[in-house]
Design an enzyme around this catalytic site. Structure first.
Site, short mmCIF file in Angstrom:
data_model
loop_
_atom_site.label_atom_id
_atom_site.label_comp_id
_atom_site.label_asym_id
_atom_site.label_seq_id
_atom_site.Cartn_x
_atom_site.Cartn_y
_atom_site.Cartn_z
NE ARG A 70 44.51 42.59 42.52
CZ ARG A 70 43.48 42.40 42.05
NH1 ARG A 70 42.44 42.96 42.70
NH2 ARG A 70 42.88 42.31 40.76
CG ASP B 78 41.15 42.44 48.56
OD1 ASP B 78 40.97 42.93 49.71
OD2 ASP B 78 40.52 41.62 47.93
#
Ligand code: AMP
Ligand code: MG
Length: 500
Positions: free
Chosen positions: A197, A266
């Site tokens: 991520r 994220d």
């Protein structure tokens, strides 16, 4: 005399043999563990009580050459529950940070997800499989309703041609968890070509561990951008590809009417995939400012904000990469995102939705005017484009019938008629192309909710139905016609909670 007991033993052994052959065809690798131990937590799944199979996805099984009968193998449930460990697996949770609603949080990571390893380019993960180093105060579990939503929606997005993670199967259990009420826990096995991520890079940037940033960039290039491996300028080119892929992804979300709901860094994929399905929604009536996540009171992640937010998220990624890539070059690429990468990607997908083969100057205005009109005519987003796919320029009542404000629509349809007159392909060719571009079926929240409510009563048939519908978005499915129309009024554009 036949020796039945021997026969039975042979039968059983044969069954066990053939079953385990099916799952034993999986041999996992764990290249992520070649990174420094700070990148992950080696942790075993915590099994659920009395697990049972809710659904198995043969389409995803094919991707890893798993036999479509594998779901009959008792070890299949064991694999999802963490009691059967495939060959080569070394379970681990990944470490990452992230900007949540604009605020930096250094300690996120896989708090309820455990990776089993990688096979045929797919990284297998169990979501809801218990606590890890990153669980903070939470239980490491996932409610059955949220697992069903992720399982079905990721498949739907795939079949709509939108880059996404996939899901192999889902199990339910008797393990109780507390959310707004007591619920049953489940585990979904997710698959992705990458689970890295933006926030994974942010973790090492904000820790000041810049050599680890470099190691992570090399890992991402090997896993996701292998064509850049021998390129001296590979870090910068990797960043450029992330920007380009993100632009295309968000353009596709906007065109299909998808609101992710939690675009924290994220939850942004380094491969430009749709990841971490939470309180998402496929819009019902088109509203530019629609916010599916009702805890997002400021509307930071509203549908209409998604292009801006993705730019902001890419800016955060560029900051995290600044110790290893020249800032000015990254800024130039970010400028390109706003100047033409995103706008061009969006106009391209919208041209396809409108059945426009030629690229003409006035198209941007036509599309902008449509978005304004859509807002004012009160219409179901999916139904609008599907109905438009059969529009013949003469019978306008088919379009008027689906909107609340036909006069406003009429103005735009006149523009559209003029534009269509400039196309060289025939009307039937255009209609054929549009019917393959504008889905008849998307998974709206009210449909998912109906499946969830049935599942709560132990009836999983609708999960299978929606899995089937998800796989046939462009087909005419007369038996499921009720899902192709307008969303029932009381279920339109509801807000969902983050609790999952
Ligand atoms: P999300 O926005 O749902 O992707 O999750 C944000 C962060 O919270 C991630 O680090 C998750 O792993 C973590 N998280 C969410 N729910 C739980 C849970 N029930 N137990 C542990 N961690 C969780
Ligand atoms: Mg997440």
């Amino acid at each position: 005399m036949t020796d039945y007991s021997a026969n039975a033993i042979y039968y059983l052994e044969h069954q066990m043999y053939s079953f385990s052959m099916i799952l034993n065809t999986i041999t996992l690798q764990t290249p992520y563990l070649s990174l420094d131990s700070e990148f992950y937590d080696l942790v075993d799944p915590t099994p659920l009580d009395e697990p049972y199979l809710i659904s198995f996805n043969p389409d995803a099984a094919k991707l890893i050459d798993l036999d479509s009968n594998s779901c009959d193998d008792p070890d299949f449930i064991g694999m999802l529950n963490g009691t059967f460990t495939p060959e080569g697996s070394r379970p681990f949770a990944m470490c990452y940070a992230g900007h949540q609603f604009g605020n930096y949080n250094h300690w996120l990571g896989d708090g309820r997800t455990i990776n089993l390893g990688r096979v045929q380019g797919w990284n297998l993960q169990l979501k809801g499989s218990g606590e890890t180093l990153y669980s903070r105060m939470a239980d490491g579990r996932a409610a059955q309703r949220s697992s069903i939503r992720e399982y079905l929606m990721s498949e739907s997005m795939h079949h709509l041609g939108i880059p996404t993670t996939r899901a192999l199967g889902i199990i339910g259990s008797k393990t109780k968890i507390i959310r707004n009420r007591v619920e049953e826990a489940s585990i979904v096995m997710r698959m992705s070509t990458s689970w890295v991520r933006f926030g994974t890079f942010e973790y090492f940037f904000y820790s000041g561990k810049h050599s680890k940033l470099e190691a992570l960039a090399e890992y991402v290039i090997t896993e996701s951008y292998s064509h850049l491996q021998n390129d001296d300028d590979r870090f910068f080119k990797m960043f450029c590809e992330v920007v380009e892929r993100t632009a295309r992804l968000i353009a596709q979300w906007q065109a299909i009417g998808f609101n992710h709901g939690v675009m924290n860094t994220d939850n942004m994929s380094i491969e430009g995939l749709t990841i971490d399905y939470g309180p998402f929604a496929m819009m019902d009536d088109f509203r530019y400012g629609y916010v599916c996540n009702h805890t997002d009171r400021a509307g930071r992640y509203a549908y209409g904000e998604q292009p801006n937010v993705s730019y902001w998220n890419l800016t955060m990624l560029s900051k995290a990469l600044s110790p290893i890539i020249d800032k000015d070059r990254m800024q130039k690429k970010l400028d390109d995102f706003g100047a033409f990468l995103y706008p061009d990607a969006y106009v391209d997908v919208m041209r396809d939705k409108l059945g426009l083969e030629m690229k003409l100057d006035g198209d941007v205005d036509l599309i902008t005017d449509l978005v304004v009109a859509l807002h004012d005519i009160y219409v179901d987003h999916t139904l609008f484009y599907r109905t438009l796919s059969r529009y013949d320029g003469i019978n306008k009542s088919t379009m008027y019938d689906i909107v609340m404000e036909p006069v406003i629509l009429d103005k735009w349809l006149t523009q559209y008629d003029e534009r269509l007159a400039q196309e060289t392909r025939t009307q039937s060719q255009r209609q054929e192309a549009m019917l393959k571009t504008n889905p008849k079926y998307v998974l709206k929240n009210y449909m998912l909710q109906e499946a969830i409510e049935k599942a709560d009563r132990g009836d999983y048939t609708m999960v299978e139905t929606l899995l089937f519908i998800a796989a046939h978005p462009y087909d005419e499915l007369p038996e499921f016609e009720r899902f192709a129309g307008d969303t029932p009024e009381e279920h339109k554009n509801l807000g969902l909670s983050c609790s999952s």
